[in-house]
Design a protein around this motif. Structure first.
Motif, PDB file in Angstrom:
ATOM      1  N   LYS A  73      33.576 -13.457 -69.537  1.00  0.00           N
ATOM      2  CA  LYS A  73      33.769 -12.507 -68.424  1.00  0.00           C
ATOM      3  C   LYS A  73      33.398 -13.103 -67.076  1.00  0.00           C
ATOM      4  CE  LYS A  73      30.881  -9.318 -69.708  1.00  0.00           C
ATOM      5  NZ  LYS A  73      30.119  -8.364 -70.541  1.00  0.00           N
ATOM      6  N   TYR A  74      32.566 -14.138 -67.084  1.00  0.00           N
ATOM      7  CA  TYR A  74      31.901 -14.541 -65.841  1.00  0.00           C
ATOM      8  C   TYR A  74      32.521 -15.802 -65.216  1.00  0.00           C
ATOM      9  CZ  TYR A  74      28.340 -11.055 -66.987  1.00  0.00           C
ATOM     10  OH  TYR A  74      27.676  -9.893 -67.272  1.00  0.00           O
ATOM     11  N   PRO A  75      32.275 -16.001 -63.902  1.00  0.00           N
ATOM     12  CA  PRO A  75      32.937 -17.114 -63.196  1.00  0.00           C
ATOM     13  C   PRO A  75      32.386 -18.504 -63.517  1.00  0.00           C
ATOM     14  CG  PRO A  75      31.682 -15.757 -61.647  1.00  0.00           C
ATOM     15  CD  PRO A  75      31.588 -15.078 -62.970  1.00  0.00           C
ATOM     16  N   TYR A  76      31.225 -18.561 -64.177  1.00  0.00           N
ATOM     17  CA  TYR A  76      30.670 -19.863 -64.557  1.00  0.00           C
ATOM     18  C   TYR A  76      30.504 -19.907 -66.069  1.00  0.00           C
ATOM     19  CZ  TYR A  76      29.960 -20.188 -59.586  1.00  0.00           C
ATOM     20  OH  TYR A  76      30.194 -20.200 -58.238  1.00  0.00           O
ATOM     21  N   LEU A  77      30.731 -21.112 -66.626  1.00  0.00           N
ATOM     22  CA  LEU A  77      30.660 -21.285 -68.079  1.00  0.00           C
ATOM     23  C   LEU A  77      29.599 -22.327 -68.417  1.00  0.00           C
ATOM     24  CD1 LEU A  77      34.505 -21.684 -68.808  1.00  0.00           C
ATOM     25  CD2 LEU A  77      33.161 -19.560 -68.902  1.00  0.00           C
ATOM     26  N   ALA A  78      28.877 -22.077 -69.498  1.00  0.00           N
ATOM     27  CA  ALA A  78      28.002 -23.105 -70.064  1.00  0.00           C
ATOM     28  C   ALA A  78      28.423 -23.288 -71.514  1.00  0.00           C
ATOM     29  CB  ALA A  78      26.541 -22.682 -69.979  1.00  0.00           C
ATOM     30  N   PHE A  79      28.640 -24.529 -71.922  1.00  0.00           N
ATOM     31  CA  PHE A  79      28.950 -24.831 -73.320  1.00  0.00           C
ATOM     32  C   PHE A  79      27.710 -25.467 -73.925  1.00  0.00           C
ATOM     33  CE2 PHE A  79      32.996 -24.769 -71.114  1.00  0.00           C
ATOM     34  CZ  PHE A  79      33.745 -23.945 -71.942  1.00  0.00           C
ATOM     35  N   CYS A  80      27.151 -24.816 -74.928  1.00  0.00           N
ATOM     36  CA  CYS A  80      25.913 -25.314 -75.522  1.00  0.00           C
ATOM     37  C   CYS A  80      26.033 -25.370 -77.041  1.00  0.00           C
ATOM     38  CB  CYS A  80      24.737 -24.395 -75.172  1.00  0.00           C
ATOM     39  SG  CYS A  80      24.352 -24.362 -73.413  1.00  0.00           S
ATOM     40  N   ASP A  81      25.325 -26.317 -77.642  1.00  0.00           N
ATOM     41  CA  ASP A  81      25.239 -26.339 -79.099  1.00  0.00           C
ATOM     42  C   ASP A  81      24.360 -25.192 -79.572  1.00  0.00           C
ATOM     43  OD1 ASP A  81      26.852 -28.510 -79.291  1.00  0.00           O
ATOM     44  OD2 ASP A  81      25.255 -29.979 -79.602  1.00  0.00           O
ATOM     45  N   ALA A  82      24.549 -24.793 -80.825  1.00  0.00           N
ATOM     46  CA  ALA A  82      23.786 -23.659 -81.373  1.00  0.00           C
ATOM     47  C   ALA A  82      22.549 -24.139 -82.115  1.00  0.00           C
ATOM     48  CB  ALA A  82      24.683 -22.832 -82.289  1.00  0.00           C
ATOM     49  N   HIS A  83      22.001 -25.281 -81.666  1.00  0.00           N
ATOM     50  CA  HIS A  83      20.745 -25.774 -82.257  1.00  0.00           C
ATOM     51  C   HIS A  83      19.900 -26.390 -81.141  1.00  0.00           C
ATOM     52  CE1 HIS A  83      24.257 -28.432 -83.200  1.00  0.00           C
ATOM     53  NE2 HIS A  83      23.547 -29.320 -82.539  1.00  0.00           N
ATOM     54  N   MET A  84      19.480 -25.479 -80.220  1.00  0.00           N
ATOM     55  CA  MET A  84      18.679 -25.968 -79.097  1.00  0.00           C
ATOM     56  C   MET A  84      17.743 -24.904 -78.535  1.00  0.00           C
ATOM     57  SD  MET A  84      22.042 -26.618 -76.822  1.00  0.00           S
ATOM     58  CE  MET A  84      21.202 -27.568 -75.595  1.00  0.00           C
ATOM     59  N   THR A  85      16.820 -25.354 -77.695  1.00  0.00           N
ATOM     60  CA  THR A  85      15.932 -24.418 -76.994  1.00  0.00           C
ATOM     61  C   THR A  85      15.951 -24.765 -75.505  1.00  0.00           C
ATOM     62  OG1 THR A  85      13.965 -25.806 -77.324  1.00  0.00           O
ATOM     63  CG2 THR A  85      14.403 -24.107 -79.003  1.00  0.00           C
ATOM     64  N   PHE A  86      15.583 -23.765 -74.698  1.00  0.00           N
ATOM     65  CA  PHE A  86      15.745 -23.868 -73.250  1.00  0.00           C
ATOM     66  C   PHE A  86      14.400 -23.742 -72.545  1.00  0.00           C
ATOM     67  CE2 PHE A  86      19.436 -21.985 -75.309  1.00  0.00           C
ATOM     68  CZ  PHE A  86      20.446 -22.856 -74.904  1.00  0.00           C
ATOM     69  N   GLU A  87      14.388 -24.055 -71.240  1.00  0.00           N
ATOM     70  CA  GLU A  87      13.166 -23.869 -70.451  1.00  0.00           C
ATOM     71  C   GLU A  87      13.440 -22.838 -69.356  1.00  0.00           C
ATOM     72  OE1 GLU A  87      12.328 -27.826 -68.933  1.00  0.00           O
ATOM     73  OE2 GLU A  87      13.734 -27.579 -67.273  1.00  0.00           O
ATOM     74  N   ASN A  88      12.367 -22.354 -68.739  1.00  0.00           N
ATOM     75  CA  ASN A  88      12.511 -21.348 -67.687  1.00  0.00           C
ATOM     76  C   ASN A  88      13.444 -21.843 -66.571  1.00  0.00           C
ATOM     77  OD1 ASN A  88      10.833 -19.517 -68.917  1.00  0.00           O
ATOM     78  ND2 ASN A  88       8.984 -20.251 -67.873  1.00  0.00           N
ATOM     79  N   PHE A  89      14.320 -20.959 -66.150  1.00  0.00           N
ATOM     80  CA  PHE A  89      15.220 -21.196 -65.006  1.00  0.00           C
ATOM     81  C   PHE A  89      16.153 -22.402 -65.192  1.00  0.00           C
ATOM     82  CE2 PHE A  89      11.401 -19.066 -63.239  1.00  0.00           C
ATOM     83  CZ  PHE A  89      11.998 -17.845 -62.961  1.00  0.00           C
ATOM     84  N   TRP A  90      16.386 -22.811 -66.439  1.00  0.00           N
ATOM     85  CA  TRP A  90      17.282 -23.962 -66.665  1.00  0.00           C
ATOM     86  C   TRP A  90      18.678 -23.689 -66.125  1.00  0.00           C
ATOM     87  CZ3 TRP A  90      21.639 -24.079 -70.013  1.00  0.00           C
ATOM     88  CH2 TRP A  90      21.890 -22.863 -70.687  1.00  0.00           C
ATOM     89  N   ILE A  91      19.201 -22.501 -66.425  1.00  0.00           N
ATOM     90  CA  ILE A  91      20.586 -22.209 -66.039  1.00  0.00           C
ATOM     91  C   ILE A  91      20.701 -21.971 -64.533  1.00  0.00           C
ATOM     92  CG2 ILE A  91      20.547 -19.696 -66.551  1.00  0.00           C
ATOM     93  CD1 ILE A  91      23.479 -22.010 -67.390  1.00  0.00           C
ATOM     94  N   ASP A  92      19.653 -21.366 -63.953  1.00  0.00           N
ATOM     95  CA  ASP A  92      19.636 -21.129 -62.497  1.00  0.00           C
ATOM     96  C   ASP A  92      19.775 -22.466 -61.753  1.00  0.00           C
ATOM     97  OD1 ASP A  92      17.691 -18.199 -62.277  1.00  0.00           O
ATOM     98  OD2 ASP A  92      17.948 -19.320 -64.125  1.00  0.00           O
ATOM     99  N   ARG A  93      18.964 -23.452 -62.216  1.00  0.00           N
ATOM    100  CA  ARG A  93      18.926 -24.742 -61.520  1.00  0.00           C
ATOM    101  C   ARG A  93      20.213 -25.540 -61.726  1.00  0.00           C
ATOM    102  NH1 ARG A  93      13.727 -27.400 -63.572  1.00  0.00           N
ATOM    103  NH2 ARG A  93      13.922 -25.976 -65.342  1.00  0.00           N
ATOM    104  N   LEU A  94      20.812 -25.442 -62.902  1.00  0.00           N
ATOM    105  CA  LEU A  94      22.028 -26.210 -63.159  1.00  0.00           C
ATOM    106  C   LEU A  94      23.239 -25.625 -62.432  1.00  0.00           C
ATOM    107  CD1 LEU A  94      21.590 -27.010 -66.971  1.00  0.00           C
ATOM    108  CD2 LEU A  94      21.350 -28.608 -65.049  1.00  0.00           C
TER     109      LEU A  94
END
Length: 293
Positions: A85-106
């Motif tokens: 639905k959204y104007p930006y896309l992230a493609f990620c593997d389904a075997h990972m973990t993230f850190e705070n504000f990772w997507i904001d910064r990228l």
């Protein structure tokens, strides 16, 4: 970033991921962010019930579940993007973990216009001190990771584990290669296409996501599929000299038989369209990144 924070659709191709899907989504929905996100799970023919937990999942309202049947990693991602639905896309593997504000910064680099597609540093879940920073290619077209840099830098290849791109640019380049029905080279092909069509790919070494590096796949991966993708990528983007060279990399099986199939599947028409769209040629791109192939 303007008044309204950007919105991102995060697409996860899934096939027999066991407990990893839940681990990945739990991390996604617990780290801090100011960005509105939706998760899209493309379950590409799993047989291990790895997505059953979604029925009663706490964040179910933020997850779109799509069941597919062995489309392969490239087309599973394309299917997820087509439902985003959204104007930006992230493609990620389904075997990972993230850190705070990772997507904001990228996504910031793309919103700001400093890049067209970005990856973070990718660390190992088993040993987070081991990290890679974007990728390049060896003289045998194998992946090699960059060493650490301090700030945003250009990378030849965006690792498929985590790629952020605008929906618009993704559609403009035609997404991941639709002719790849099995695993192999889909992130390399996407990255080459971005560069050749005049877009920029960067790695932000200040952002890290952790990834489960596996020694075996949870589904069948065969040489023939990998070689098919390699020769198809070569036909789409390489000059004749490099296509010849790519054929010498086929050591299990017959390069002539695989080449025949690639041509029969209509690669030459697509190649002609791509050549017409190029802003730089493969020679200049490989020179730029010191890829000796």
């Amino acid at each position: 970033m303007g008044k309204e924070p950007p919105k991102v659709s995060i697409i996860f191709p899934v096939r027999n991921e066991g407990k990893n899907v839940k681990m990945t989504l739990d991390s996604l929905f617990t780290v801090k962010t100011n960005i509105e996100i939706e998760a899209i799970i493309v379950d590409d023919g799993s047989t291990d019930k790895c997505c059953n937990f979604l029925e009663n999942y706490l964040h179910r309202h933020k997850v779109t579940y799509i069941r597919a049947n062995a489309l392969g990693p490239a087309n599973a991602r394309n299917l997820g993007a087509s439902r985003a639905k959204y104007p930006y896309l992230a493609f990620c593997d389904a075997h990972m973990t993230f850190e705070n504000f990772w997507i904001d910064r990228l996504v910031y680099h793309i919103v700001k216009g400093t890049s067209d597609a970005v990856c973070p540093a990718i660390g190992s879940l088993d040993d987070p001190s081991i990290k890679g920073y974007g990728q390049s290619l060896t003289p045998a077209l194998k992946i090699k990771w960059h060493q650490k840099r301090n700030s945003l830098f250009e990378t030849a290849v965006l690792p498929g584990a985590c790629i952020i791109i605008s929906h618009k640019v993704f559609n403009d380049i035609g997404g991941f290669e639709t002719g790849f029905s099995t695993w192999g080279h889909e992130d390399v092909e996407l990255s080459l296409k971005l560069w050749l069509f005049g877009y920029r790919c960067h790695c932000d070494p200040q952002v890290t996501v952790l990834h489960l590096f596996r020694t075996v796949h949870p589904y069948n991966v065969n040489y023939e599929g990998i070689y098919y993708n390699l020769l198809r990528m070569a036909y789409l983007h390489f000059d004749n000299k490099r296509i010849k060279k790519a054929k010498t990399l086929v050591i299990h099986g017959s390069p002539a038989v695989i080449e025949k199939k690639v041509i029969k599947d209509g690669v030459l028409l697509k190649r002609a369209q791509y050549v017409g769209r190029r802003k730089i040629d493969i020679e200049d791109l490989f020179k730029k990144f010191n890829i000796y192939f």
